[in-house]
Design a protein around this motif. Structure first.
Motif, short mmCIF file in Angstrom:
data_model
loop_
_atom_site.label_atom_id
_atom_site.label_comp_id
_atom_site.label_asym_id
_atom_site.label_seq_id
_atom_site.Cartn_x
_atom_site.Cartn_y
_atom_site.Cartn_z
N UNK A 1 20.30 27.60 10.75
CA UNK A 1 20.93 28.95 10.86
C UNK A 1 22.27 28.81 10.30
N UNK A 2 22.99 27.40 10.30
CA UNK A 2 24.22 27.39 9.97
C UNK A 2 24.53 26.65 8.48
N UNK A 3 23.45 26.64 7.76
CA UNK A 3 23.64 26.36 6.37
C UNK A 3 24.03 27.44 5.55
N UNK A 4 24.78 27.23 4.49
CA UNK A 4 25.27 28.32 3.44
C UNK A 4 24.72 27.83 1.93
N UNK A 5 24.33 28.66 1.16
CA UNK A 5 23.75 28.23 -0.16
C UNK A 5 24.52 28.66 -1.22
N UNK A 6 24.47 28.11 -2.19
CA UNK A 6 25.21 28.35 -3.35
C UNK A 6 24.20 29.41 -3.91
N UNK A 7 24.87 30.43 -4.97
CA UNK A 7 23.85 31.44 -5.20
C UNK A 7 22.74 31.23 -6.27
N UNK A 8 22.60 30.20 -6.87
CA UNK A 8 21.41 29.61 -7.73
C UNK A 8 20.36 28.95 -6.94
N UNK A 9 20.64 28.68 -5.76
CA UNK A 9 19.52 27.67 -5.31
C UNK A 9 18.20 28.41 -5.01
N UNK A 10 18.03 29.66 -4.43
CA UNK A 10 16.54 30.03 -4.36
C UNK A 10 15.91 30.06 -5.73
N UNK A 11 16.65 30.48 -6.75
CA UNK A 11 15.87 30.57 -8.15
C UNK A 11 15.63 29.35 -8.69
N UNK A 12 16.43 28.29 -8.42
CA UNK A 12 16.04 26.95 -8.82
C UNK A 12 15.10 26.35 -7.91
N UNK A 13 14.94 26.68 -6.85
CA UNK A 13 13.70 25.93 -5.66
C UNK A 13 12.30 26.64 -6.23
N UNK A 14 12.57 28.14 -6.59
CA UNK A 14 11.45 28.94 -6.74
C UNK A 14 10.62 28.38 -8.20
N UNK B 1 21.71 36.85 0.68
CA UNK B 1 21.97 37.86 -0.01
C UNK B 1 22.75 37.90 -1.09
N UNK B 2 23.63 36.89 -1.30
CA UNK B 2 24.44 36.62 -2.52
C UNK B 2 23.42 35.88 -3.74
N UNK B 3 22.21 35.41 -3.29
CA UNK B 3 21.38 34.52 -4.51
C UNK B 3 21.38 35.66 -5.70
N UNK B 4 21.14 35.02 -6.86
CA UNK B 4 21.18 35.59 -8.00
C UNK B 4 19.55 36.16 -8.30
N UNK B 5 19.43 36.75 -9.21
CA UNK B 5 18.12 37.51 -9.42
C UNK B 5 16.93 36.69 -9.84
N UNK B 6 17.22 35.51 -9.89
CA UNK B 6 16.26 34.48 -10.39
C UNK B 6 15.47 34.00 -9.17
N UNK B 7 15.90 34.47 -8.06
CA UNK B 7 15.18 34.43 -6.72
C UNK B 7 13.76 34.85 -6.58
N UNK B 8 13.78 36.24 -7.24
CA UNK B 8 12.63 36.88 -7.35
C UNK B 8 12.53 37.53 -5.88
N UNK B 9 11.30 38.12 -5.52
CA UNK B 9 11.01 39.10 -4.29
C UNK B 9 11.47 37.98 -3.12
N UNK B 10 12.05 38.06 -1.95
CA UNK B 10 12.33 37.29 -0.93
C UNK B 10 11.82 38.14 0.32
N UNK B 11 11.38 37.35 1.22
CA UNK B 11 10.98 37.79 2.63
C UNK B 11 12.08 36.81 3.43
N UNK B 12 12.72 37.04 4.53
CA UNK B 12 13.31 36.18 5.36
C UNK B 12 12.83 36.50 6.71
N UNK B 13 12.52 35.39 7.35
CA UNK B 13 11.79 35.36 8.67
C UNK B 13 12.60 34.82 9.82
#
Length: 291
Positions: free
Chosen positions: A111-124, A40-52
């Protein structure tokens, strides 16, 4: 190379999500909250996300804790889909979640990993290409609680395999064309190693943003998990003898060990002690998380 029977179907599967984050979880009520909050704390560069979240054979309140975060995901315009998978097993849970994912890229997260806020956007960003890509973040071992794990982790993070990047332990991602490299996840111990080795070193990318991966605590648990890891590597060599050629990372030489011993003798002895204990009885062939 593994079967690609469903690759074209997966490429055409479209949805509103740019990214699908897949989490296989069993009895993770003490960890899943922080993991979901870091999403939830990811920045806006992640775009639309679905979590399953595939909660498999849980006997605790993993699903209930996760469900309490659904309003926050909806408020952000993201979705949180919680699957109740009655059969135990990580691979089974991965396949269940993967089969309903709609994103243009897939992120497989422990499930036990925490992410920096920029990571989803960089992966995208690195996965938005028409060529097969595998990506992960910069691994950082979370602070250990026990003396032995602290020293083991200190030594492990300096090994050439880890220093070479794109380790992928706890977090790996592929785009849809990369997902076409395999059909369903095979019933093996080391799903993350299997997927990483389906890609050549040139196809694997490590983004700068970090993810925080906890190492198991205590000598006995380190031995237990290391046995499982070694068994997973042997299994891949046996079942998929062509894949190790994609490793592309240097092994540990005697000069490496000597250099590390001089730098951190106590950590060297802890790591070596775990290694010796594993070799004394290496008969573990099942999945184990050590906690």
């Amino acid at each position: 190379m593994a079967a690609q029977a469903n690759g074209h179907d997966r490429d055409e599967r479209g949805g509103n999500a740019t990214l699908s984050v897949i989490i296989a979880a069993r009895n993770e009520e003490g960890y899943i909250g922080e993991c979901l909050q870091s999403l939830l704390d990811q920045d806006d560069s992640a775009g639309p996300v679905e979590v399953i979240l595939a909660a498999n054979a849980c006997t605790d309140d993993t699903a209930g804790v996760a469900a309490s975060y659904r309003p926050a995901f909806e408020a952000r315009g993201w979705s949180l889909n919680i699957l109740d998978v009655p059969e135990p097993g990580k691979v089974n849970a991965l396949n269940a979640a993967d089969s309903v994912a709609t994103g243009r890229a897939l992120i497989f997260l422990d499930a036990d990993v925490r992410l920096d806020a920029e990571i989803l956007g960089q992966l995208r960003q690195v996965l938005e290409t028409g060529t097969p890509r595998y990506a992960t973040g910069t691994l950082e071992v979370a602070p250990a609680k026990t003396w032995v794990t602290r020293h083991y982790a200190r030594f492990w993070t300096q090994l050439p395999f880890v220093q070479g990047g794109t380790v992928g332990a706890g977090l790996f991602a592929v785009n849809r064309v990369g997902r076409g490299r395999w059909d369903t996840f095979p019933d093996i111990i080391s799903d993350d190693t299997y997927v990483r080795l389906l890609f050549t070193p040139d196809e694997r990318i490590e983004v700068p943003a970090r993810y925080h991966w906890p190492m198991v605590e205590g000598f006995a648990n380190l031995v237990k998990v290391r046995r499982r890891q070694d068994a997973g590597v042997r299994e891949i060599h046996g079942l998929y003898p062509g894949l190790p050629a994609n490793e592309g990372k240097p092994g540990v030489t005697r000069s490496d060990l000597l250099r590390l011993f001089v730098r951190m003798p106590v950590s060297f002895l802890v790591y070596t002690s775990v290694h010796i204990a594993v070799r004394l009885r290496s008969d573990n062939t099942g999945w184990s998380r050590g906690r």
